[in-house]
Design an enzyme around this catalytic site. Structure first.
Site, PDB file in Angstrom:
ATOM      1  N   LYS A  83       5.721  49.200  -7.363  1.00  0.00           N
ATOM      2  CA  LYS A  83       6.188  49.916  -8.559  1.00  0.00           C
ATOM      3  C   LYS A  83       7.343  50.841  -8.161  1.00  0.00           C
ATOM      4  O   LYS A  83       7.180  51.691  -7.274  1.00  0.00           O
ATOM      5  CB  LYS A  83       5.025  50.722  -9.137  1.00  0.00           C
ATOM      6  CG  LYS A  83       5.167  51.197 -10.565  1.00  0.00           C
ATOM      7  CD  LYS A  83       3.902  51.939 -10.981  1.00  0.00           C
ATOM      8  CE  LYS A  83       3.908  52.367 -12.421  1.00  0.00           C
ATOM      9  NZ  LYS A  83       2.906  53.435 -12.670  1.00  0.00           N
TER      10      LYS A  83
HETATM   11  O1  G3P Z   1       1.459  54.837 -16.070  1.00  0.00           O
HETATM   12  C1  G3P Z   1       2.196  55.999 -16.312  1.00  0.00           C
HETATM   13  C2  G3P Z   1       1.292  57.032 -16.880  1.00  0.00           C
HETATM   14  O2  G3P Z   1       0.269  57.343 -15.959  1.00  0.00           O
HETATM   15  C3  G3P Z   1       2.037  58.299 -17.277  1.00  0.00           C
HETATM   16  O3  G3P Z   1       1.358  58.813 -18.370  1.00  0.00           O
HETATM   17  O4  G3P Z   1       0.692  60.519 -20.025  1.00  0.00           O
HETATM   18  O5  G3P Z   1       1.594  61.213 -17.732  1.00  0.00           O
HETATM   19  O6  G3P Z   1       3.123  60.224 -19.449  1.00  0.00           O
HETATM   20  P1  G3P Z   1       1.704  60.252 -18.906  1.00  0.00           P
END
Ligand code: G3P
Length: 213
Positions: A83
């Site tokens: 990734k």
């Molecule tokens: O996969 C990416 C995710 O973990 C990020 O989520 O809610 O931190 O924007 P968030």
């Protein structure tokens, strides 16, 4: 649409798998740090829990370092997908790893333009961050829809893996927008399940069943 578990927590991944909601896993440095475990140990254990893709994020900011990290991560599990955050060096690393047959996901994508560059470089997946786009006052699901449409017209096979999913509406919206996969935190499963009319209906059915002859 496939469901990935956005988690480094083994128990969460096992519980998601039991509901057929672990077609793959996405991890990121924030989730790994929160796990309190070594990166390698966590990924090796997760990789053994499922046959689907396990996304492991690189930290290097130059192509050579990203490629080096990616090769190492691939030794942690045969289903590891590397990734890589979208940037010029990351795209160069995607192209190099693709030439070696190592699958990649380009992450922290916030526009169709970025997604097109990632697909052209040879990424297997792109991760548009729906929740963070909404946080910024944009329409995250609309960006997913734009990417899906652009890939279709360009005949790219790169898959759209919607991430930064915060609500049941994000999940449904990503599916309606044509996302190939969505990665969800475990805490979102219950809100997806919940509806007051379902609870009311179950209660009514149980009450009426008491009148069975
Ligand atoms: O996969 C990416 C995710 O973990 C990020 O989520 O809610 O931190 O924007 P968030």
């Amino acid at each position: 649409m496939q469901f990935f578990a956005d988690s480094v927590n083994l128990e969460e991944i096992r519980r998601a798998r039991a509901l057929n909601l672990a077609d793959g896993v996405t991890t990121n440095p924030t989730l790994v740090a929160k796990s309190g475990r070594s990166h390698e140990q966590a990924i090796r254990e997760i990789s053994g829990l499922l046959s689907g893709p396990v996304n492991v994020e690189t930290l290097s900011l130059n192509a050579e370092g990203i490629v080096k990290e990616g090769r190492i991560y691939r030794t942690w599990g045969k289903n590891v997908v590397v990734k890589i955050p979208i940037c010029r060096e990351g795209l160069a690393a995607v192209a190099k790893l693709a030439a070696e047959g190592i699958p990649t996901t380009v992450t922290l994508v916030f526009s169709a333009a970025q997604a097109l560059l990632a697909a052209k470089a040879g990424a297997r997946y792109v991760c548009p961050f729906v929740g963070r786009l909404d946080d910024a006052g944009e329409n995250g699901i609309e960006v997913v829809r734009q990417i899906v449409g652009a890939f279709r017209e360009a005949r790219y096979t790169t898959q759209v893996l919607a991430a930064s999913i915060r609500t049941p509406e994000h999940v449904a919206g990503a599916a309606a927008a044509g996302a190939h996969a969505v990665t969800i935190p475990h805490k979102l499963i219950d809100p997806m399940l919940a509806h007051p009319l379902t609870d009311k209906g179950i209660a009514q059915f149980l009450e009426d069943a008491k009148k069975y002859k």
